[in-house]
Motif scaffolding. Structure first.
Motif, PDB file in Angstrom:
ATOM      1  N   GLY A  86     -13.942  -3.599 -14.302  1.00  8.54           N
ATOM      2  CA  GLY A  86     -13.832  -4.478 -15.465  1.00  8.54           C
ATOM      3  C   GLY A  86     -12.693  -5.469 -15.331  1.00  8.54           C
ATOM      4  N   LYS A  87     -11.551  -5.016 -14.805  1.00 10.80           N
ATOM      5  CA  LYS A  87     -10.412  -5.919 -14.597  1.00 10.80           C
ATOM      6  C   LYS A  87     -10.768  -7.009 -13.589  1.00 10.80           C
ATOM      7  N   LEU A  88     -11.477  -6.628 -12.527  1.00 12.39           N
ATOM      8  CA  LEU A  88     -11.886  -7.621 -11.536  1.00 12.39           C
ATOM      9  C   LEU A  88     -12.853  -8.633 -12.136  1.00 12.39           C
ATOM     10  N   LEU A  89     -13.813  -8.157 -12.901  1.00 12.15           N
ATOM     11  CA  LEU A  89     -14.791  -9.055 -13.521  1.00 12.15           C
ATOM     12  C   LEU A  89     -14.102 -10.000 -14.501  1.00 12.15           C
ATOM     13  N   ASP A  90     -13.169  -9.484 -15.288  1.00  5.25           N
ATOM     14  CA  ASP A  90     -12.410 -10.338 -16.209  1.00  5.25           C
ATOM     15  C   ASP A  90     -11.614 -11.391 -15.442  1.00  5.25           C
ATOM     16  N   ALA A  91     -10.927 -10.978 -14.379  1.00  6.97           N
ATOM     17  CA  ALA A  91     -10.111 -11.914 -13.596  1.00  6.97           C
ATOM     18  C   ALA A  91     -10.979 -12.994 -12.958  1.00  6.97           C
ATOM     19  N   LEU A  92     -12.125 -12.589 -12.404  1.00  9.91           N
ATOM     20  CA  LEU A  92     -12.998 -13.562 -11.755  1.00  9.91           C
ATOM     21  C   LEU A  92     -13.533 -14.576 -12.756  1.00  9.91           C
ATOM     22  N   THR A  93     -14.040 -14.110 -13.874  1.00 12.93           N
ATOM     23  CA  THR A  93     -14.630 -15.049 -14.828  1.00 12.93           C
ATOM     24  C   THR A  93     -13.562 -15.938 -15.454  1.00 12.93           C
ATOM     25  N   SER A  94     -12.355 -15.431 -15.642  1.00 12.78           N
ATOM     26  CA  SER A  94     -11.271 -16.279 -16.146  1.00 12.78           C
ATOM     27  C   SER A  94     -10.951 -17.383 -15.151  1.00 12.78           C
ATOM     28  N   ARG A  95     -10.912 -17.026 -13.884  1.00 13.40           N
ATOM     29  CA  ARG A  95     -10.601 -18.030 -12.871  1.00 13.40           C
ATOM     30  C   ARG A  95     -11.700 -19.081 -12.762  1.00 13.40           C
ATOM     31  N   VAL A  96     -12.950 -18.653 -12.745  1.00 11.20           N
ATOM     32  CA  VAL A  96     -14.059 -19.607 -12.652  1.00 11.20           C
ATOM     33  C   VAL A  96     -14.076 -20.503 -13.884  1.00 11.20           C
ATOM     34  N   ALA A  97     -13.852 -19.930 -15.059  1.00 12.64           N
ATOM     35  CA  ALA A  97     -13.832 -20.721 -16.295  1.00 12.64           C
ATOM     36  C   ALA A  97     -12.734 -21.768 -16.249  1.00 12.64           C
ATOM     37  N   ALA A  98     -11.556 -21.402 -15.766  1.00 14.82           N
ATOM     38  CA  ALA A  98     -10.432 -22.339 -15.700  1.00 14.82           C
ATOM     39  C   ALA A  98     -10.667 -23.427 -14.648  1.00 14.82           C
ATOM     40  N   ALA A  99     -11.301 -23.066 -13.548  1.00 13.31           N
ATOM     41  CA  ALA A  99     -11.483 -24.017 -12.449  1.00 13.31           C
ATOM     42  C   ALA A  99     -12.608 -25.006 -12.692  1.00 13.31           C
ATOM     43  N   GLN A 100     -13.732 -24.538 -13.258  1.00 14.93           N
ATOM     44  CA  GLN A 100     -14.871 -25.456 -13.385  1.00 14.93           C
ATOM     45  C   GLN A 100     -15.713 -25.241 -14.622  1.00 14.93           C
ATOM     46  N   GLY A 101     -15.274 -24.364 -15.502  1.00 13.31           N
ATOM     47  CA  GLY A 101     -16.048 -24.075 -16.697  1.00 13.31           C
ATOM     48  C   GLY A 101     -17.050 -22.974 -16.426  1.00 13.31           C
ATOM     49  N   LEU A 102     -17.377 -22.251 -17.476  1.00 12.53           N
ATOM     50  CA  LEU A 102     -18.304 -21.136 -17.332  1.00 12.53           C
ATOM     51  C   LEU A 102     -19.141 -21.037 -18.596  1.00 12.53           C
TER      52      LEU A 102
END
Length: 176
Positions: free
Chosen positions: A102-118
């Protein structure tokens, strides 16, 4: 979904660092996938390519020595660039049950959202994979977004003939 890329680079827990995978992590990621006993194992070559070509949409957790202990691989759908497809999630046997996936999934989606939107997250889960069902259900609940399930590929489409259907989990839309 507001973490900045710099936050991701330094994301830490009491026992690990969450990081972008590097090519030299490919062999360890392949071993974690192999030892999971539930994932469809890709070739070791494909994990090397994944670490090279999809590193920006994947994450790895490292122990105190820097060795990978868990990973999430993903990619952006070419026809829906706001959709992150989570390909595989695996945690080393000794680290399971700690909330690491869950921590990995949260970190990944936060990064993708910040970089290019999600806009949304998609993944497929076989009906007998209760751990993945729990992971993605709790993810949707934590982020207060909808989770829809539908059969994506029926089992008989797979050449081995004994495959269970793949159920598509569509999570989102995310509130920006």
């Amino acid at each position: 979904m507001t973490a900045a890329p710099a936050d991701f680079a330094s994301a830490r827990s009491e026992f690990l660092t969450i990081d972008t995978p590097r090519v030299e992590d490919g062999a360890a990621i392949w071993r974690i996938a192999r030892d999971s006993e539930v994932l469809d194992l890709n070739s070791s070559y494909s994990y090397l390519l994944w670490c090279r070509d999809f590193a920006e949409t994947s994450v790895v957790a490292r122990d105190e020595t820097g060795e990978p202990i868990a990973f999430v691989t993903g990619y952006l759908r070419p026809d829906h660039p706001g959709t992150l497809v989570v390909w595989q999630v695996a945690v080393d046997h000794g680290r399971r049950g700690t909330g690491l996936a869950g921590k990995l999934l949260d970190a990944l989606t936060s990064r993708v959202a910040a970089a290019q939107g999600l806009a949304s997250v998609e993944t497929t889960v076989t009906p007998d994979n209760t751990a993945s069902d729990r992971l993605f259900t709790s993810y949707a609940q934590r982020h207060d977004v909808a989770l829809e399930r539908e059969v994506l590929f029926e089992g008989e489409l797979f050449p081995e003939g004994t495959h269970l259907p793949e159920v598509l989990y569509r999570i989102g839309p995310f509130h920006t």
